[in-house]
Design an enzyme around this catalytic site. Structure first.
Site, PDB file in Angstrom:
ATOM      1  N   LEU A 161     -20.179 -11.461 -43.783  1.00  0.00           N
ATOM      2  CA  LEU A 161     -20.916 -10.471 -42.320  1.00  0.00           C
ATOM      3  C   LEU A 161     -20.613  -9.448 -42.698  1.00  0.00           C
ATOM      4  O   LEU A 161     -19.548  -8.381 -43.645  1.00  0.00           O
ATOM      5  CB  LEU A 161     -20.277 -10.757 -41.078  1.00  0.00           C
ATOM      6  CG  LEU A 161     -18.949 -10.222 -41.015  1.00  0.00           C
ATOM      7  CD1 LEU A 161     -17.744  -8.741 -41.055  1.00  0.00           C
ATOM      8  CD2 LEU A 161     -18.096 -10.388 -39.802  1.00  0.00           C
ATOM      9  N   CYS A 271     -14.288  -3.750 -48.930  1.00  0.00           N
ATOM     10  CA  CYS A 271     -14.252  -4.867 -49.787  1.00  0.00           C
ATOM     11  C   CYS A 271     -15.259  -4.216 -50.534  1.00  0.00           C
ATOM     12  O   CYS A 271     -14.566  -5.420 -51.612  1.00  0.00           O
ATOM     13  CB  CYS A 271     -15.508  -5.603 -48.833  1.00  0.00           C
ATOM     14  SG  CYS A 271     -15.271  -6.526 -47.393  1.00  0.00           S
TER      15      CYS A 271
END
Ligand code: NAD
Length: 442
Positions: A161, A271
């Site tokens: 996601l 991330c």
């Protein structure tokens, strides 16, 4: 989306961006979900329907499922694990504090220890956190050490996601990657993800090491696209090409695709930076070279440094005590997440040189106050912030900034110099409006 008739009792450990979205979405398709977090304040708020993060659509979904009894919250692990069939681990895996790029797996291992005594009947333990190859094995080892009689499988189910569109991404994924060789675990995963349209087609089952690596390889590849287009942008500036059009031209080729070809200040977020570094460590430990990925990280650092030079050039001579307004601080729009955002490098570099900084962000100011130097001042709105500043820097492409009243902004500024690090505006139009306009790669 089809409603799931095969309800699974699910426990999710870690109620941050990923855990909370996963929990709310799985409850919304009919599963019975309990979300755990060790942060008691967070759980207390969540029980009242107060969401600790900004993520479009999440608040409504959490409240609805809370009210309808499919979603509950607790800081107590034991009972939640005991009554569940599936336990997701969704805790953070940041870069280690040593600064060596290794992923810090201590939170994951704490969860493994914590759940072990409560695996009294068969359960599938699902690593949703992004973890290095071999982590599922380590989690299984820790569980066995702490409870030799536990009956379980540890599998990998990385999450793809994107913050800002997390709810849609979770409910309508491009693929569901499952790393396991256990038929029993696979069946439970099929029930959990039965809501995904065309799930048979989107389900991708591989061995656990492969699934773990799919996540890192995907993020490193996307980061590569960004660093690639940023270097092309730099070349564009030298040869008089326009990187927005170059990317358009490239993206029309289906083999390339247009996503992640936007030149800018460099990638950030919770991330890409940490995952690129962790992948390099995995390669190094396995005596395998990933030279392209090494360069991706270097190019990204260089890009942030270039942005500092760009802003300083825009300020002109005698930059000390001149003021820059930053519009946007978060690493991208529609999130309050400031982790590894380029501003965390760029703003301190300007302040070190005696430049004053004012900042505005629709959602990121609370976190920014903790992360940025104290010297940064915060504005209530872009126009107040622009008062008497020498340069405006558009850092994050929030919708609010795309719709700015540029005339009003210009009137407030000392000098109409606009540095657009997202290429949101058109150079010709900005010139017509009377701005000295500087963007990336055009
Ligand atoms: P986060 O920091 O937002 O949330 C982690 C949560 O886990 C925190 O609330 C923390 O209090 C809790 N926690 C830590 N240790 C715990 C424990 N022992 N017991 C209970 N709770 C505990 O992190 P995140 O952004 O949700 O990321 C989680 C994982 O998912 C990471 O591995 C990340 O790389 C990965 N991931 C993140 C994203 C993203 O966009 N944020 C996307 C895909 C994958």
């Amino acid at each position: 989306m089809q409603k799931n008739s095969k309800k699974v009792k699910i426990c999710i450990v870690g109620s941050g961006y990923v855990g909370l979205v996963t929990g709310a979405c799985l409850a919304s398709v009919g599963h019975e979900v309990i979300c755990i977090d060790k942060d008691r304040q967070r759980i207390k708020k969540l029980k009242q329907g107060i969401i600790p993060i900004y993520e479009p659509g999440l608040k409504k979904m959490v409240r609805k499922n809370l009210q309808e009894g499919r979603l509950t919250f607790s800081h107590v692990l034991g009972k939640a694990v005991e009554k569940s069939e599936a336990v997701f681990i969704a805790v953070g895996t940041p870069s280690s504090r040593r600064g060596d790029g290794y992923a810090d797996l201590s939170y994951v291992y704490q969860v493994a220890e914590g759940i072990a005594p409560h695996l009294k009947s068969y359960k599938v333990v699902i690593n949703k956190s992004t973890v290095p190859v071999g982590t599922a094995k380590q989690v299984a080892r820790i569980i066995k050490e702490n409870n030799p009689r536990a009956e379980f499988d540890v599998i990998s189910n990385p999450e793809f996601l994107r913050e800002g569109v997390a709810v849609t991404d979770f409910l309508e994924p491009d693929r569901v990657v499952v790393g396991t060789s256990s038929k029993r675990a696979k069946k439970i995963m099929e029930r959990i993800y039965g809501f995904v349209k065309g799930s048979e087609r989107l389900f991708f089952v591989a061995n656990v090491q492969t699934a773990e690596l799919v996540k890192y390889a995907s993020n490193a590849f996307l980061a590569t696209k960004i660093s690639f287009i940023n270097e092309i942008a730099n070349l564009c500036e030298k040869v008089g090409a326009d990187v927005v059009d170059v990317a358009k031209g490239m993206g029309k080729d289906k083999r390339i695709g247009s996503a992640f070809l936007k030149a800018g200040a460099g990638y950030g977020g919770s991330c890409f930076p940490k995952d690129v570094k962790a992948l390099l460590r995995i390669a190094q430990e396995n005596e395998s070279s990933l030279r392209i990925v090494e360069m991706v990280s270097e190019v990204n650092n260089a890009q942030k440094a270039r942005m500092v030079r760009k802003i300083r050039q825009a300020l002109g001579e005698n930059e000390i005590n001149k003021t820059v307004l930053f519009l946007g601080l978060t690493f991208k729009a529609d999130t309050d997440d400031l982790r590894e955002a380029p501003v965390l490098t760029i703003i301190p570099a300007l302040i070190e040189r005696g430049i004053k900084v004012v900042a505005h962000d629709p959602q990121g100011i609370k976190e920014a106050k903790q992360e940025l130097p104290l010297a940064v001042k915060y504005a209530k709105n872009p126009y107040q912030g622009a008062k008497n500043v020498d340069v405006v820097v558009l850092m994050t492409d929030w919708e609010e900034y795309k719709n700015l009243d540029l005339e009003k902004l210009k009137q407030a500024m000392k000098k109409p110099v606009f540095v657009d690090l997202r290429n949101v505006f058109q150079p010709e139009e900005m010139k017509k409006l009377g701005f000295e306009y500087i963007s990336v790669g055009r």
